[in-house]
Design a protein around this motif. Structure first.
Motif, PDB file in Angstrom:
ATOM      1  N   PHE A 106       1.622 -17.822   8.139  1.00 21.95           N
ATOM      2  CA  PHE A 106       0.759 -16.545   7.948  1.00 21.95           C
ATOM      3  C   PHE A 106       1.532 -15.220   8.225  1.00 21.95           C
ATOM      4  O   PHE A 106       2.573 -15.644   9.264  1.00 21.95           O
ATOM      5  N   THR A 107       1.592 -14.225   7.532  1.00 23.30           N
ATOM      6  CA  THR A 107       2.406 -13.119   8.037  1.00 23.30           C
ATOM      7  C   THR A 107       1.612 -11.883   8.081  1.00 23.30           C
ATOM      8  O   THR A 107       0.829 -11.682   7.149  1.00 23.30           O
ATOM      9  N   HIS A 108       1.595 -11.174   9.314  1.00 22.63           N
ATOM     10  CA  HIS A 108       0.943  -9.887   9.319  1.00 22.63           C
ATOM     11  C   HIS A 108       1.400  -9.020   8.253  1.00 22.63           C
ATOM     12  O   HIS A 108       0.734  -8.223   7.752  1.00 22.63           O
ATOM     13  N   GLU A 109       2.833  -9.005   8.068  1.00 16.24           N
ATOM     14  CA  GLU A 109       3.407  -7.927   7.236  1.00 16.24           C
ATOM     15  C   GLU A 109       2.680  -8.017   5.805  1.00 16.24           C
ATOM     16  O   GLU A 109       2.469  -6.640   5.378  1.00 16.24           O
ATOM     17  N   LYS A 110       2.524  -9.050   5.189  1.00 12.51           N
ATOM     18  CA  LYS A 110       2.023  -9.173   4.022  1.00 12.51           C
ATOM     19  C   LYS A 110       0.555  -8.840   3.749  1.00 12.51           C
ATOM     20  O   LYS A 110       0.361  -7.970   2.827  1.00 12.51           O
ATOM     21  N   HIS A 111      -0.120  -8.939   4.863  1.00 11.26           N
ATOM     22  CA  HIS A 111      -1.631  -8.774   4.939  1.00 11.26           C
ATOM     23  C   HIS A 111      -1.645  -7.104   4.882  1.00 11.26           C
ATOM     24  O   HIS A 111      -2.479  -6.428   4.397  1.00 11.26           O
ATOM     25  N   LEU A 112      -0.943  -6.605   5.898  1.00  7.86           N
ATOM     26  CA  LEU A 112      -1.081  -5.015   5.984  1.00  7.86           C
ATOM     27  C   LEU A 112      -0.366  -4.503   4.838  1.00  7.86           C
ATOM     28  O   LEU A 112      -0.944  -3.496   4.528  1.00  7.86           O
ATOM     29  N   LYS A 113       0.641  -4.861   4.018  1.00  8.24           N
ATOM     30  CA  LYS A 113       1.207  -4.297   2.828  1.00  8.24           C
ATOM     31  C   LYS A 113      -0.129  -4.308   1.725  1.00  8.24           C
ATOM     32  O   LYS A 113      -0.246  -3.335   1.150  1.00  8.24           O
ATOM     33  N   LYS A 114      -0.798  -5.593   1.595  1.00  3.68           N
ATOM     34  CA  LYS A 114      -1.717  -5.495   0.786  1.00  3.68           C
ATOM     35  C   LYS A 114      -3.098  -4.747   1.130  1.00  3.68           C
ATOM     36  O   LYS A 114      -3.462  -3.770   0.329  1.00  3.68           O
ATOM     37  N   PHE A 115      -3.494  -4.772   2.151  1.00  2.00           N
ATOM     38  CA  PHE A 115      -4.850  -4.027   2.661  1.00  2.00           C
ATOM     39  C   PHE A 115      -4.492  -2.645   3.071  1.00  2.00           C
ATOM     40  O   PHE A 115      -5.399  -1.900   3.091  1.00  2.00           O
ATOM     41  N   VAL A 116      -3.364  -2.215   3.363  1.00  2.00           N
ATOM     42  CA  VAL A 116      -3.045  -0.970   4.024  1.00  2.00           C
ATOM     43  C   VAL A 116      -2.122  -0.084   3.039  1.00  2.00           C
ATOM     44  O   VAL A 116      -2.491   0.724   2.489  1.00  2.00           O
ATOM     45  N   PHE A 117      -0.761  -0.517   3.199  1.00  2.00           N
ATOM     46  CA  PHE A 117       0.024   0.345   2.566  1.00  2.00           C
ATOM     47  C   PHE A 117       0.120   0.244   1.026  1.00  2.00           C
ATOM     48  O   PHE A 117       0.387   1.095   0.439  1.00  2.00           O
ATOM     49  N   ASP A 118      -0.295  -0.797   0.161  1.00  2.53           N
ATOM     50  CA  ASP A 118      -0.183  -0.883  -1.092  1.00  2.53           C
ATOM     51  C   ASP A 118      -1.663  -0.111  -1.503  1.00  2.53           C
ATOM     52  O   ASP A 118      -1.465   0.102  -2.982  1.00  2.53           O
ATOM     53  N   ARG A 119      -2.749   0.057  -1.047  1.00  6.37           N
ATOM     54  CA  ARG A 119      -3.709   0.978  -1.506  1.00  6.37           C
ATOM     55  C   ARG A 119      -3.704   2.225  -0.842  1.00  6.37           C
ATOM     56  O   ARG A 119      -4.880   2.708  -0.879  1.00  6.37           O
ATOM     57  N   ASP A 120      -2.725   2.467  -0.161  1.00  4.56           N
ATOM     58  CA  ASP A 120      -2.823   4.093   0.407  1.00  4.56           C
ATOM     59  C   ASP A 120      -3.983   4.316   1.267  1.00  4.56           C
ATOM     60  O   ASP A 120      -4.575   5.158   1.416  1.00  4.56           O
ATOM     61  N   PHE A 121      -4.216   3.192   2.196  1.00  3.81           N
ATOM     62  CA  PHE A 121      -5.384   3.141   3.056  1.00  3.81           C
ATOM     63  C   PHE A 121      -4.815   3.990   4.397  1.00  3.81           C
ATOM     64  O   PHE A 121      -3.892   3.875   4.526  1.00  3.81           O
TER      65      PHE A 121
END
Length: 172
Positions: A106-121
């Protein structure tokens, strides 16, 4: 190889359902997330600095806590206890609350990328994304496991949000 059918969310991420009523994990010092997150508005990633760039979110070093608490709330017993650790050049022996088995990748980085940074959240609202797995931490005094964090639960989130269905993405 077993592949999970994927149902991709068309819009907003779908937080996984389910709950877990686990035992409280005693900590050496009661850490009031509600005060730091809700009252003071401190972003989760300010203290858990590794979350955006590594597998683990990390526990802040005592020096980070003391950056504020040399001045703030020094009369509080828990801050005095923290200061004792600091003075002795020791770290409180924090216990892990949210854990997955060693065979899970599990990586926090990939989940934050998908749900925050990749969608401009908005990063200032990251606590909403953190709550997917950690629950409503901003209203907790001490972090408590409230989500199952098991395979079926993770799989349902992947299915709802277009996560990978390849077993080896999550299993070592």
């Amino acid at each position: 190889m077993w592949l999970v059918p994927v149902v991709v969310s068309a819009g907003e991420p779908v937080p996984p359902g389910g709950s877990h009523n686990g035992e409280d994990v005693p900590q050496p010092i009661e850490f009031p997330h509600d005060v730091h997150v809700k009252k003071d508005g401190i972003n989760c990633m300010y203290c858990h600095t590794y979350a955006r760039r590594s597998k683990v979110a990390g526990i802040p070093p005592t020096s980070k806590c003391m950056g504020c608490h040399k001045q703030i709330a020094t009369d509080k017993p828990r801050i005095q206890k923290l200061t004792e650790y600091w003075t002795k050049k020791q770290s409180p022996n924090w216990k892990k609350v949210h854990d997955v088995p060693d065979f899970v990748h599990f990586t926090h980085e990939k989940h934050l990328k998908k749900f925050v940074f990749d969608r401009d959240f908005p990063v200032e609202n990251v606590k909403e994304v953190c709550a997917f797995c950690h629950g409503d931490v901003e209203n907790m005094t001490v972090a408590k496991k409230v989500k199952p964090l098991n395979m079926g639960w993770c799989k349902s989130c992947h299915e709802a949000n277009g996560g990978p269905g390849d077993c080896w993405k999550c299993h070592k």
